[in-house]
Write an enzyme that holds these catalytic residues in place. Structure first.
Site, PDB file in Angstrom:
ATOM      1  N   ASP A   1     -18.510   3.218  99.761  1.00 31.41           N
ATOM      2  CA  ASP A   1     -18.322   2.020  98.948  1.00 31.41           C
ATOM      3  C   ASP A   1     -16.850   1.772  98.635  1.00 31.41           C
ATOM      4  O   ASP A   1     -16.119   2.677  98.206  1.00 31.41           O
ATOM      5  CB  ASP A   1     -19.106   2.181  97.639  1.00 31.41           C
ATOM      6  CG  ASP A   1     -18.975   0.981  96.729  1.00 31.41           C
ATOM      7  OD1 ASP A   1     -19.443  -0.106  97.117  1.00 31.41           O
ATOM      8  OD2 ASP A   1     -18.374   1.124  95.634  1.00 31.41           O
TER       9      ASP A   1
ATOM     10  N   HIS B   1     -11.106   0.605  99.482  1.00 32.92           N
ATOM     11  CA  HIS B   1      -9.804   0.087  99.062  1.00 32.92           C
ATOM     12  C   HIS B   1      -9.476   0.490  97.626  1.00 32.92           C
ATOM     13  O   HIS B   1      -8.323   0.378  97.197  1.00 32.92           O
ATOM     14  CB  HIS B   1      -9.770  -1.444  99.198  1.00 32.92           C
ATOM     15  CG  HIS B   1     -10.952  -2.118  98.578  1.00 32.92           C
ATOM     16  ND1 HIS B   1     -12.104  -2.384  99.291  1.00 32.92           N
ATOM     17  CD2 HIS B   1     -11.174  -2.581  97.329  1.00 32.92           C
ATOM     18  CE1 HIS B   1     -12.974  -2.987  98.507  1.00 32.92           C
ATOM     19  NE2 HIS B   1     -12.438  -3.119  97.306  1.00 32.92           N
TER      20      HIS B   1
ATOM     21  N   GLU C   1     -16.762   0.334 103.518  1.00 37.02           N
ATOM     22  CA  GLU C   1     -16.669  -1.016 102.977  1.00 37.02           C
ATOM     23  C   GLU C   1     -15.231  -1.198 102.514  1.00 37.02           C
ATOM     24  O   GLU C   1     -14.731  -0.432 101.693  1.00 37.02           O
ATOM     25  CB  GLU C   1     -17.614  -1.234 101.803  1.00 37.02           C
ATOM     26  CG  GLU C   1     -17.521  -2.662 101.273  1.00 37.02           C
ATOM     27  CD  GLU C   1     -17.889  -2.798  99.800  1.00 37.02           C
ATOM     28  OE1 GLU C   1     -18.024  -3.936  99.327  1.00 37.02           O
ATOM     29  OE2 GLU C   1     -18.017  -1.772  99.111  1.00 37.02           O
TER      30      GLU C   1
END
Length: 585
Positions: free
Chosen positions: A248, A251, A285
């Site tokens: 998840d 970033h 992601e």
């Protein structure tokens, strides 16, 4: 042997309890001379026994940070669970590569009426018959409350007891493998939930003064915290026989070390894959549009298997719906769907009006196309809308069929969101069940305020704490009996079958896809597209009139969503329809 990393404690005791909560006894742990910050005991606890740690001279019981089972929730004692006691019957399972696959994303708690892993087993035949290859579960780690999306987890090693706990998880994975389905588990390593997070009492798991969108940043400067994450990932893959992890929001992993956590994780997982003799998948992601994630380590990348492509979603969403507000604005560009179909990212160094800066980097043509996971709907893009409305809430059956064709003929790895295959009418809304009234109230008020800033009517935003919000988000399986839903489901099945039959639709070479837009001057949702996948052409007409497409002599219609008119060198598609043409098999 019992051990816990607790460098912030001057004293650590192990408290043993009965299932009813009565204290059996306490045992002092000793500092481990070999590992700084660790406390250990040679005591062995029997299967199922409740226990916890008492830090310092206090009396409060804290669950084991590496607990595998929390029978009474995240605030209660842990329970001993030996993963080795399960008698696996999947020795013939050799795994599944992601290349050529189709992913199906689901939430355990709303996929079936019972909302358990055992109930999910009863629906695996549906998924196998649909033609998917990988079942991706939203996070199942332990969180506070009865129901939640799963991203508020605080004990990453434990399976939420409401889903059936770790034993049910083992049964589910084995049942999936029996049906030829690989399992991908969504894991969250970028933040911890707001209730039940006792990790900072043990050690510096979080960075002081640094945060991300969801709270305090995880302290990746600390070796033991990195090991806590990596060992958790290996646990799912090794001890629970999971085939892959969806990571998840990577970033939000702030890491300035010489070797990024993601690269280190990929190296360790690849080593485990070699040992187990089956492929293990890591999917990131990320909103960075950075191909470094999926480039080989030999080329300076991290070596992850794949990453999500929000750009493909945004381009398809605008083409289907005409929505151009917020982050959809740039994707009104007539070339948006064309560009993502050919090169993967729309923003590959171009200016993003939403971010107000240049964004992304170009993906080298040598990267296999399947390393991008593409989707028309997913839990975020639906659930983070004010009303949690799916495409089925606004699109006609004809346009839903076109969405199916675009999704399952993508050159990336297509992903479906639960119920998408029959055009489920139920929304997928943001729901929580925080037992603390003040936290529940803050969550509800914060969500309403967030959407109010974007111009939404606050009355349209469901209260995430209202049990009805959770109930509304359950699939209604009986909908499949309705003729319109049944037709769409049949189309999805035919599309997955065609994807298996035609190698052009799984060809990983990026240079073998060419795309073009017609009626470019029309509104964003009134254009026509041609996407050539080698000898196979995907034709889409979202205009209000008939559109002619040139085809090669001898080509036949492999699939169509509505009756078309085929001539020797052209085919005519009616409004809101799609067709796939190519040489007959």
């Amino acid at each position: 042997m019992i051990g816990v990393w607790a460098p912030r404690a001057e004293r650590v005791r192990l408290r043993r309890l009965t299932p009813g909560g009565a204290v059996i006894g306490e045992h002092e742990l000793a500092r481990d001379d070999r590992r700084e910050g660790w406390w250990v005991s040679s005591l062995d606890l029997p299967e199922g026994e409740r226990y916890g740690f008492v830090l310092g001279d206090g009396d409060a019981l804290r669950p084991d940070p590496r607990s595998l089972r929390q029978p009474g929730g995240v605030h209660g004692p842990s329970a001993v669970f030996d993963t080795g006691l399960f008698e696996w019957d999947d020795s013939d399972w050799t795994g599944r590569q992601l290349a050529g696959g189709v992913i199906y994303e689901l939430h355990v708690g709303t996929f079936t009426p019972d909302g358990t892993l055992d109930a999910l087993i009863g629906r695996l035949d549906h998924l196998a018959g649909l033609g998917v290859t990988h079942v991706e579960l939203l996070p199942v780690n332990a969180f506070n409350g009865q129901w939640n999306w799963g991203y508020d987890g605080v004990l990453w090693y434990a399976v939420h007891e409401g889903y059936g706990g770790p034993a049910a998880y083992q049964r589910f994975v084995e049942a999936a493998h029996e049906r030829g389905l690989a399992v991908i588990q969504d894991v969250v390593y970028n933040h911890l939930g707001p209730s039940g997070n006792y990790l900072p009492e043990f050690g510096p798991y979080l960075r002081d003064g640094q945060s991300n969108t969801w709270g305090a940043s995880v302290n990746l400067d600390e070796h033991e915290v990195r090991e806590y994450i990596i060992e958790n990932a290996l646990m799912w893959l090794r001890d629970f026989h999971v085939d892959g992890l969806r990571l998840d929001a990577v970033h939000a992993l702030h890491d300035s070390s010489p070797t990024h956590l993601l690269r280190e994780l990929a190296e360790r997982v690849d080593a485990l894959s070699a040992h187990l003799g089956r492929p293990l998948t890591l999917i990131a992601e990320s909103d960075m549009n950075d191909p470094t994630l999926i480039l080989p380590r030999e080329a300076g990348g991290y070596g992850l298997t794949a990453q999500w492509s929000d750009d493909w979603h945004h381009s398809a969403h605008v083409a289907l719906t005409g929505e151009t507000a917020g982050y959809y604005e740039d994707f009104a560009d007539p070339e948006a769907l064309v560009k993502v179909s050919q090169s993967g990212f729309f923003h590959d160094g171009t200016y993003s009006s939403f971010r107000e800066r240049n964004h992304g980097s170009r993906i080298p043509e040598t990267v296999p196309a399947w390393r991008l996971v593409t989707f028309a709907q997913d839990h975020d893009q639906i659930g983070n809308r004010a009303a949690g409305d799916r495409l089925s809430a606004t699109l006609s059956p004809e346009r839903l069929a076109v969405a199916a064709v675009l999704t399952l003929t993508t050159r990336g790895t297509p992903m479906l969101f639960m119920g998408e295959e029959w055009g489920a009418s139920t929304p997928w809304q943001f729901f929580t069940s925080h037992p603390e009234p003040e936290l529940g109230r803050a969550t509800a008020e914060g969500r309403i305020a967030e959407f109010a800033k974007m111009g939404w009517d606050p009355a349209q935003v469901p209260d995430p704490q209202d049990p009805a919000t959770f109930e509304r988000s359950h699939l209604r399986w009986e909908e499949q009996e309705d003729p319109a839903h049944a037709r769409l489901l049949s189309l999805y099945r035919r599309l997955t079958a065609l994807r298996r039959e035609r190698s052009e639709l799984t060809d990983p070479d990026m240079t073998h896809t060419l795309a073009a837009v017609e009626h470019a001057d029309a509104a964003p949702d009134a254009r026509a597209f041609r996407i050539d996948r080698g000898a196979v052409a995907v034709l889409v007409n979202l205009t209000g009139t008939d559109v002619d497409f040139e085809i090669r002599p001898g080509d036949s219609v492999l699939l169509e969503t509505a009756d078309s008119r085929l001539q020797e060198d052209r085919i005519t598609l009616g409004p809101d329809s799609a067709a796939i043409v190519g040489p007959p098999l």
